[in-house]
Design a protein around this motif. Structure first.
Motif, PDB file in Angstrom:
ATOM      1  N   MET A   1       0.841  -1.186   0.000  1.00 30.26           N
ATOM      2  CA  MET A   1       0.000   0.000   0.000  1.00 30.26           C
ATOM      3  C   MET A   1       0.889   1.254   0.000  1.00 30.26           C
ATOM      4  O   MET A   1       1.767   1.393   0.842  1.00 30.26           O
ATOM      5  N   GLY A   2       0.669   2.160  -0.963  1.00 32.35           N
ATOM      6  CA  GLY A   2       1.462   3.369  -1.057  1.00 32.35           C
ATOM      7  C   GLY A   2       1.095   4.380   0.010  1.00 32.35           C
ATOM      8  O   GLY A   2       0.121   4.215   0.752  1.00 32.35           O
ATOM      9  N   LEU A   3       1.874   5.473   0.072  1.00 30.77           N
ATOM     10  CA  LEU A   3       1.644   6.496   1.094  1.00 30.77           C
ATOM     11  C   LEU A   3       0.260   7.133   0.940  1.00 30.77           C
ATOM     12  O   LEU A   3      -0.414   7.417   1.936  1.00 30.77           O
ATOM     13  N   ARG A   4      -0.165   7.371  -0.283  1.00 28.07           N
ATOM     14  CA  ARG A   4      -1.482   7.973  -0.515  1.00 28.07           C
ATOM     15  C   ARG A   4      -2.589   7.059   0.004  1.00 28.07           C
ATOM     16  O   ARG A   4      -3.529   7.521   0.675  1.00 28.07           O
ATOM     17  N   GLU A   5      -2.462   5.778  -0.306  1.00 30.11           N
ATOM     18  CA  GLU A   5      -3.472   4.816   0.145  1.00 30.11           C
ATOM     19  C   GLU A   5      -3.469   4.689   1.669  1.00 30.11           C
ATOM     20  O   GLU A   5      -4.522   4.552   2.298  1.00 30.11           O
ATOM     21  N   GLN A   6      -2.276   4.736   2.273  1.00 31.01           N
ATOM     22  CA  GLN A   6      -2.183   4.667   3.730  1.00 31.01           C
ATOM     23  C   GLN A   6      -2.861   5.867   4.382  1.00 31.01           C
ATOM     24  O   GLN A   6      -3.566   5.728   5.389  1.00 31.01           O
ATOM     25  N   LYS A   7      -2.661   7.046   3.804  1.00 29.02           N
ATOM     26  CA  LYS A   7      -3.292   8.255   4.348  1.00 29.02           C
ATOM     27  C   LYS A   7      -4.812   8.160   4.236  1.00 29.02           C
ATOM     28  O   LYS A   7      -5.541   8.502   5.179  1.00 29.02           O
ATOM     29  N   LYS A   8      -5.306   7.681   3.112  1.00 34.12           N
ATOM     30  CA  LYS A   8      -6.748   7.533   2.932  1.00 34.12           C
ATOM     31  C   LYS A   8      -7.324   6.520   3.919  1.00 34.12           C
ATOM     32  O   LYS A   8      -8.403   6.741   4.482  1.00 34.12           O
TER      33      LYS A   8
END
Length: 212
Positions: A1-8
Motif C-alpha cells: 500500500m502506497g503512502l497515498r493509500e495509507q493516508k486515505k
C-alpha cells in the motif's frame, strides 16, 4: 500500500472511530453526519467520499471483517477444506470477544453499543443483513472461481458460502442475546467457540471435504 493509500485508510478509520465514539455517547439517531465531520475535523464532503451513508460508517468494521474472512479462506493452506479454514479464521484470537474476556472495558462498551443500536432499529438490522449477505456473495464468488478451475458446480460454491455465513450470523445473534440480557460472564469466547464447533461439525458432515 502506497503512502497515498495509507493516508486515505487512516482518514477512513479516523472517521469511523469518531462516529463510534459519538454513537456510543449519544445514540445512533441523535448523531448526524455533520456532527461526525465536525468531531473528526473534516468536511461533510470528506465523510461522504469515504462512506455513502451514516449506516455504512457504523458497519464499517463488520464490512471489513467480512473481507478479512474471505481473504483468510482464500489464503488457506493447500489441502485445507473451506469449512475448516472459515472456522479457523472466524475464531482466530484477538477479536472483540477475546478482548472482552481479557477485561477490556472499551471492548465491552463497543459490544454494548453495536448490539443496542442494531437491536433498537429494524433499519439497522436490515443493514447488518446486507453486510453479512455481501460477505457471503464475496465468498461465493471466490469459491466459484476455484470451482470453475476444478470443474465443480458454481451453485455448490454459493450454497457453501451462504451456509458458512449462516454460522457467523447465528454467533452474532448469540452474542446479542447475551448483551441485551446483561449476561456477559467471563468465558464468553469459550462458549462461542463451543457453539461454533457444534455448528461446523453439523456442516462438515455434509460439506467436510469441499475445497480441499
Amino acid at each position: 500500500m502506497g503512502l497515498r493509500e495509507q493516508k486515505k485508510e487512516r482518514t477512513r478509520r479516523h472517521i469511523a472511530d469518531t462516529a463510534w465514539a459519538l454513537i456510543a455517547e449519544h445514540g445512533f439517531a441523535r448523531v448526524t453526519v455533520a456532527g461526525i465531520a465536525r468531531a473528526a475535523e473534516v468536511s461533510e464532503a470528506t465523510v461522504f467520499n469515504y462512506f455513502a451513508t451514516k449506516e455504512d460508517i457504523f458497519f464499517f468494521r463488520l464490512d471489513e471483517y467480512g473481507e478479512h474472512l474471505v481473504q483468510g479462506v482464500l489464503d488457506r493452506p493447500a489441502g485445507e477444506p473451506v469449512t475448516a479454514a472459515f472456522h479457523r479464521v472466524l475464531l482466530a484470537q484477538g477479536g472483540l470477544v477475546d478482548q472482552l474476556d481479557d477485561g477490556d472495558p472499551q471492548a465491552l462498551a463497543r459490544l454494548r453499543t453495536v448490539n443496542r443500536v442494531v437491536a433498537e432499529s429494524p433499519a439497522m438490522q436490515g443493514r447488518e443483513q446486507i453486510s453479512l449477505t455481501r460477505t457471503a456473495e464475496l465468498l461465493a464468488a471466490a469459491l466459484a472461481d476455484s470451482a470453475d478451475s476444478a470443474g465443480e458446480d458454481r451453485l455448490t460454491a454459493s450454497v457453501v458460502a451462504h451456509a458458512l455465513i449462516a454460522v457467523q450470523r447465528a454467533l452474532v445473534l448469540q452474542v446479542r442475546e447475551a448483551v441485551l440480557a446483561g449476561e456477559l460472564p467471563p468465558g464468553l469466547a469459550g462458549r462461542l467457540a463451543r457453539s461454533a464447533a457444534e455448528a461446523f461439525a453439523l456442516l462438515e458432515r455434509g460439506l467436510g471435504d469441499y475445497g480441499a
